[in-house]
Design an enzyme around this catalytic site. Sequence first.
Site: not given
Length: 371
Positions: A23, A25, A27, A212, A215
């Site tokens: 996991h 990202h 960006d 996702h 969270e």
Amino acid sequence: MSTSPNPTLDLETIRRAPKVLLHDHLDGGLRPRTVVELAEATGYSALPTTDVDDLGRWFRQAADSGSLESYLETFAHTCGVMQTEDALVRVAAECAEDLAADGVVYAEVRYAPELFADGGLSLERVIEAVQAGFAEGERRAAAAGTPIRVGTLLCAMRQHARAQEIAELAVRYRDGGVAGFDIAGPEAGYPPTRNLDAFEYLRTNNAHFTIHAGEAFGLASIWEAIQHCGAERLGHGVRIIDDIKVGADGEAQLGRLAGYVRDRRIPLELCPSSNVQTGAAPSIAEHPIGLLTKLRFRVTVNTDNRLMSGCTVSSEFAALTEAFGYDLADMQWFTINAMKSAFLDFDRRLDLINTVIKPGYAKLASEASTG
């Protein structure tokens, strides 16, 4: 699991240990210097500062808000400088290099193609540029003696309406380095069931996907992701702790959903530092990963966004070691959990476990015992 710190598990040992990342990202992992240089090259003028050190601090402080929505606002700047093919190739190549230098031997890095099309790139050109960048980064890492394999996950933004389109791209490019699909973005108000058509399409095409969930939002998002959408893994999933009660005697009682997640070995893509920043956990020491690990959930350790959290996989393990006393055997357990859960074919997963991960930990353990 260990109950006291192992003095041999210092940061350098952790860096040398083979690690697996599920996991992360794209960006959210840029080098601050790259952000500044790309902003200059592309004419992006909205950065809060062009001083490299100050910019790195700004990202960490801005993300340290206790709110997922505020945390996500920092991505306007990284996405803002990633609107050209050259920028995407550079960012992906540097991502692979940085992860490999940190001892990561397999990584799945995710991104939302739609976020990089503001400058006129088609989604296909975005994907192909990112794949070219990762291929270049893998070549550089191998030449540096730190080989890595990178797969990508294509994200659909849950607040938009392009999940079906992105799912079709994930299937189209799955033989070109795309390992699977994900939905990301704000959870509250955007349940995963809004994208049921995309998940049905993925299942029909035997494609992998994570979601996702759990969270910023609670058990309902986890339940929907698993039972309605068929998620193979949970992106974060940290709120599964809400379905576990610990009695005065220290004994844990699992609710129906928590028991199902554990029994089915559904992987949790936990991201400790990020979870603290977004308010999903009060601190590393109080992060649910301690109890979830003790209860033998399929726990994996991840970075989420290395720039915003100022972290690496190694620094995450170092923080967990300090908080919970994990040792090399525990690190190997987390790493094998992640490798077992990767969206990679069985033979290659097994090969990495048997020829890279286990020998790597065995060597470090031998050095520790003789040192």
